[in-house]
Write a protein that holds these residues in place. Sequence first.
Motif, short mmCIF file in Angstrom:
data_model
loop_
_atom_site.label_atom_id
_atom_site.label_comp_id
_atom_site.label_asym_id
_atom_site.label_seq_id
_atom_site.Cartn_x
_atom_site.Cartn_y
_atom_site.Cartn_z
N GLY A 1 -2.71 2.66 -10.90
CA GLY A 1 -2.11 3.92 -11.29
C GLY A 1 -3.13 4.85 -11.93
O GLY A 1 -4.30 4.54 -12.10
N SER A 2 -2.66 5.99 -12.33
CA SER A 2 -3.57 7.02 -12.86
C SER A 2 -3.21 7.40 -14.29
O SER A 2 -3.36 8.55 -14.69
N ASN A 3 -2.70 6.43 -15.06
CA ASN A 3 -2.38 6.73 -16.45
C ASN A 3 -3.62 7.22 -17.18
O ASN A 3 -4.72 6.68 -17.01
N ALA A 4 -3.46 8.23 -17.99
CA ALA A 4 -4.62 8.86 -18.63
C ALA A 4 -5.31 7.92 -19.61
O ALA A 4 -6.51 8.02 -19.84
N LYS A 5 -4.55 7.01 -20.19
CA LYS A 5 -5.15 6.10 -21.17
C LYS A 5 -5.79 4.91 -20.45
O LYS A 5 -5.19 4.29 -19.59
N ALA A 6 -7.00 4.61 -20.81
CA ALA A 6 -7.73 3.51 -20.15
C ALA A 6 -7.20 2.16 -20.63
O ALA A 6 -6.75 2.02 -21.76
N VAL A 7 -7.28 1.19 -19.75
CA VAL A 7 -6.97 -0.19 -20.11
C VAL A 7 -8.23 -0.79 -20.72
O VAL A 7 -9.29 -0.80 -20.08
N ASN A 8 -8.14 -1.30 -21.93
CA ASN A 8 -9.34 -1.78 -22.62
C ASN A 8 -9.81 -3.13 -22.13
O ASN A 8 -11.01 -3.39 -22.04
N GLU A 9 -8.87 -4.03 -21.84
CA GLU A 9 -9.23 -5.38 -21.43
C GLU A 9 -8.59 -5.70 -20.08
O GLU A 9 -7.40 -5.46 -19.88
N LYS A 10 -9.40 -6.24 -19.17
CA LYS A 10 -8.89 -6.69 -17.88
C LYS A 10 -9.42 -8.10 -17.66
O LYS A 10 -10.63 -8.32 -17.63
N ALA A 11 -8.51 -9.05 -17.54
CA ALA A 11 -8.90 -10.46 -17.40
C ALA A 11 -8.55 -10.95 -16.00
O ALA A 11 -7.45 -10.71 -15.50
#
Length: 656
Positions: free
Chosen positions: A42-52
């Motif tokens: 998706g294009s949510n403006a807030k970044a995802v900090n952690e991706k596991a």
Amino acid sequence: MKNIIATICVLCTLSIASAEDKILKREAGIAGGWPEIQTDEGSNAKAVNEKAMMVSWGDVVFMYGPETDAGVGTPEQIRNMMKYWKSNGFTQIFWRGEDNRDPNFVWNESTMYAEASFIRKEYSRVMSSFDTTDCAIKSAHEMGMKIYMWASVFDDGTAANKPHRFWSDRFPWRNILFDKHPELEVRDRKGDVQWGVRELVYPLARSTKIADYINVVKKYPDLDGVLIYIHSHSAAGFHGDQYGFNQPIVDEYKKRYGVDILTDAQFDYKNPKFNPKDEAVEKWRSLRGEYLTQFLREIKSALGQVRPGLQVVVNTQGGDYMGPPFGNIRTDWRTWINEGLIDEIIVRTWMAGSAGAYDFSKEGYLTWGDGNLGVTPYVEMRKAIDKSGRDIKLLTRTRAYIEGADGYYDSSNRDESYPKKQRAIQLQENLAKYGKIVFIDQNFENVLPLEKTSCLDCTFGGKRWFIGDARYYSSKNSSPGFAGPFTTNVNSSPALVDVTGINGKGFAAYIDSDGKELTVIRRTGPGWPDLPLSSGHVTISFAIYRKPGAKLSIGTLNYGNQAQPATIQLIISDSGKITASSANKWVDAKLGVAQNCWQLVNISVNFEKGTFVLAVDNSSSAPIQLEKEKAAFNGLGFRCRSQDAFVDDLKITVIK
């Protein structure tokens, strides 16, 4: 093949993951009980900090091996996948190290099935060539990612020949610790066992699992942490409150509350008056949950003594109870946070590994992550973390930013877009080089003795074997297919027989009217890099020797989609006459197969025209119509209806 080639042509300008500047990007994957993974980030403006990224090594070695990077079966493939994950923003890797399995784990020979047997061989082949875990640790760190070792706490397998709710009686592995200490496995009020699920009330059940983690941490001092993975392939109970009546639980409950839960009807979920909201029942659930928390206290302490500061991650289904397959054991995640027992918590995880997308909503489970049942809002969990004053990360399994969460986790064996793209490139290159793709090439040679070279299968009654490999080898532009189920007795079919005495070439497959169907298949479709054959021009050829009076049925198979009708079916009558059909519309092919001699049968399939043409030696049929909309296959089956026959040199080829 037309659709496949079109896809390949779009991709052929891309390199595979070895070129850092042209890494293929992730796309939506498959579901299989995991609906969130169908969506893009998706294009949510807030970044995802952690991706596991969770890597179930044993699964992907089989599914995506041997020659796509996603199969992680070589050091180069592991390094390429680490580059791929890093390029897609992943910060953590959870690595399942099969080469560090408890030595008490054994394979159940008497309930073995062919694919499990193949996986066992493939594990051994890869693990004997290099240390996969050490390679993964070094590669992840080179990419600047953290890496955690994970192992399941409750996945100790089912005893041989014991029933399994979803896998019948053919469960492939077992931790023999529980054969030596049968009291350790969870029991219901009748004393029936939930195979492979340890009851943590027993100190031995806790200490042996803690020792597994300690051994791994000592062996690999560069690990960043461990994932205490709450998951199992064991069968779920028929109700969330079925299990949990081991004697120490019974005794402790009676000591605290003066009630015998084995005899008091209020704890019997089958009793019409059973009340899931009863305070006494809730105390029993909480009692069981205390020992899960105690296990986390003990493992946190033990790991800290070996490696101070080592990160501990745990997963839940996101509510106050464990959920299927474990039942309504209280999950006191707030205490875990407040006491600092964990450094990261992953929620809404899939725990019932044997159940697929089974619907547990009507079986009394108070939490079920897949069904969004009894789950705690993310913001509430974040408030609990913030209130504790501890730096604890909260991960979800949704590919998007979620308020309150630090990020999400994903699973490599449910993200099939990358291996499919890489396979498409390989197919394009081989089509250009050879002018064809050899989908299956099986001549039944060099596979004896079966006991040493092949894959054991006990699901047909007695021991049988499958030969070959259901996967494609790009380097050979071929696959032998997976063929069987063979016996070692030439008087029981299918069997491998020396046919030089009847003018054959070496060995062939012998079939008779008393035996099983001979199948030769590939693995294709969802979860695999390859697709079944459904477009373009395909040829099927095989040699057949028919004894007098032999009647045979021959048909295409679409293994993995058995509900689909056979694309092509042939019947060779006892006189040798051939009739053919697609979708049960039978026509006289005006061809015959002689007796007591070898003849070559060829089926030329033109998916675009919706026809196929039969040929026996140099004689051909008129075009026969396909049911085009349902036409797809990945193998062939042979059954002898009377007398006996031989089959040899099966080849399925995609023509450019």
